[in-house]
Write an enzyme that holds these catalytic residues in place. Structure first.
Site, PDB file in Angstrom:
ATOM      1  N   ALA A 128      30.045  65.938  34.119  1.00 47.96           N
ATOM      2  CA  ALA A 128      30.716  67.236  34.165  1.00 47.96           C
ATOM      3  C   ALA A 128      29.767  68.332  33.699  1.00 47.96           C
ATOM      4  CB  ALA A 128      31.971  67.212  33.293  1.00 47.96           C
ATOM      5  N   GLU A 131      30.206  74.636  36.581  1.00 42.97           N
ATOM      6  CA  GLU A 131      31.302  75.537  36.257  1.00 42.97           C
ATOM      7  C   GLU A 131      31.455  76.546  37.394  1.00 42.97           C
ATOM      8  OE1 GLU A 131      30.651  77.298  32.438  1.00 42.97           O
ATOM      9  OE2 GLU A 131      30.510  75.366  31.411  1.00 42.97           O
ATOM     10  N   ALA A 134      28.551  78.700  37.130  1.00 42.01           N
ATOM     11  CA  ALA A 134      27.323  78.038  36.680  1.00 42.01           C
ATOM     12  C   ALA A 134      27.177  76.717  37.403  1.00 42.01           C
ATOM     13  CB  ALA A 134      27.348  77.827  35.167  1.00 42.01           C
ATOM     14  N   GLY A 343      31.912  64.183  73.868  1.00 46.05           N
ATOM     15  CA  GLY A 343      33.270  64.306  73.338  1.00 46.05           C
ATOM     16  C   GLY A 343      33.613  63.241  72.326  1.00 46.05           C
ATOM     17  N   GLU A 366      24.023  68.324  43.190  1.00 52.28           N
ATOM     18  CA  GLU A 366      22.821  67.993  42.410  1.00 52.28           C
ATOM     19  C   GLU A 366      21.646  68.909  42.753  1.00 52.28           C
ATOM     20  OE1 GLU A 366      21.735  63.951  41.504  1.00 52.28           O
ATOM     21  OE2 GLU A 366      23.771  63.251  41.908  1.00 52.28           O
TER      22      GLU A 366
END
Length: 388
Positions: A128, A131, A134, A343, A366
């Site tokens: 984690a 943000e 950020a 297609g 990353e």
């Protein structure tokens, strides 16, 4: 995977060649061809499947082992898994990235508490860092962790967090110092059940993966969950990404190699105007570009991995080159494959259509391609100036 000739390159030892062959065979026999609609359930099942076969032993080293994971092994595993299943690659990669900072910087107690559970699939890991304001600019983190007695109290939010909502713990980066830049960031292990940590939003993307926005409201974690020393979090994040960034290129390489093989199989059998599509000059032009992109990407990826394993602790420039070229060229290879399929190429259920959705995020996470260019330029300039 039909073409394994790259395994003869001098970047690899016999153990790498053996592992790649065994994993490719295992994937063909053991990976599900279709994943259930519930992506959370699918990821948990894949973590268990990878753990049961021992592949997660390569994502997270044993607590007492010396040094980080072997990056060539990480890359070979990610390339092979991505060739067969983007979601299986995701499950493996996040077990490694989510626990990577613990493997590199954790105390003996932290390693013992988390790494065995990651290896055997008992814990799902997450990283984690990003943000809302950020992402690429990590030094702009706004989440805070304030010392309060023997604890830290975390406030703020994280977004675009892979495994968000299903992870058992998160490696979280927050600002602990007064420094407004990179120097005031620290890293923490935050268990999913910690009071004050909430899954604020589940995020849906074009290639389904568990993804979420996290909110921290007076989330209290003990000082023993601090990774490394206070204010060293930026270096911890960068060192962790330095190990795993090459493997993002390897995943893109797996997608591209599969797209090339799908295109070869289709164009050699598709009849058009009395001959196969593969006999047409315009098709061969595309196939040549695709083959060139795959080999060039492989050379950059495995150069970076070999350099990290055998030559240098940091491969910032090499890893950035590998990720940038492999992801950008894989996007082009897959686009060509879709075009050659006509297609059928945009029909749900076709492998090339799945690859088209899977590849796009790799050019962003990353470190987006634009950031990789800045890194490469910076490292190149510094190397030139240092040689004068």
């Amino acid at each position: 995977m039909t073409d394994r000739s790259f395994l003869d390159w001098p970047f690899f030892a016999d153990r790498h060649r053996q592992l790649a062959g065994e994993l490719d065979d295992w994937c063909g026999k053991s990976l599900p061809h279709q994943h259930p609609d519930n992506v959370d359930e699918a990821c948990r099942e894949l973590v268990q499947l990878l753990a049961g076969a021992g592949w997660l032993n390569h994502a997270a080293p044993a607590p007492g082992s010396a040094g980080p994971p072997d990056v060539r092994t990480l890359c070979l595993i990610r390339e092979t898994l991505a060739y067969h299943s983007g979601l299986a690659d995701f499950a493996f990669a996040m077990q490694g990235l989510g626990s990577g900072a613990i493997a590199l910087f954790g105390t003996r107690e932290q390693k013992n508490d988390y790494l065995p559970a990651v290896r055997n699939g008992e814990m799902v890991a997450a990283f984690a860092l990003s943000e809302p304001q950020a992402g690429s600019d990590v030094a702009a983190l706004a989440a805070t962790a304030v010392k309060d007695g023997g604890d830290y109290v975390i406030n703020g939010e994280k977004t675009w967090i892979s495994n968000g909502g299903i992870a058992d713990f998160y490696t979280v980066f927050a600002r602990t110092g007064e420094d407004a830049g990179a120097g005031g960031i620290s890293a923490f292990i935050v268990d999913a059940g910690t009071a004050g940590l909430e899954i604020a939003e589940r995020i849906e993307v074009i290639a389904p993966h568990p993804l979420a926005r996290l909110e921290f409201r007076n989330c209290r974690v003990p000082q023993s969950n601090l990774l490394g020393r206070p204010d060293e979090g930026f270096g911890i994040a960068m060192a962790t990404l330095d190990v795993f960034r090459s493997s993002v290129g390897a995943a893109a390489l797996g997608f591209a190699r599969r797209a090339l093989e799908e295109a070869l199989g289709y164009t050699l059998s598709r009849q058009l105007f009395g001959r196969t599509l593969a006999e047409m000059q315009m098709t061969r032009d595309k196939l040549a570009d695709m083959a060139l992109a795959v080999d060039a990407g492989a050379l950059l990826v495995y150069r970076a991995a070999w350099t990290r394993d055998c030559v240098a602790d940091r491969v910032t420039r090499e890893a950035a080159m590998a990720k940038l070229h492999a992801t950008e060229s894989a996007q082009q290879v897959i686009d060509y494959a879709v075009q050659l399929f006509g297609g059928r190429g945009v029909t749900r259920g076709e492998k090339v259509e799945e690859l088209y959705r899977e590849i796009r995020a790799l050019r962003v996470y990353e470190g987006a391609s634009e950031i990789q260019k800045l890194i490469i330029a910076r490292e190149t300039i510094e190397k030139f100036q240092g040689s004068e």
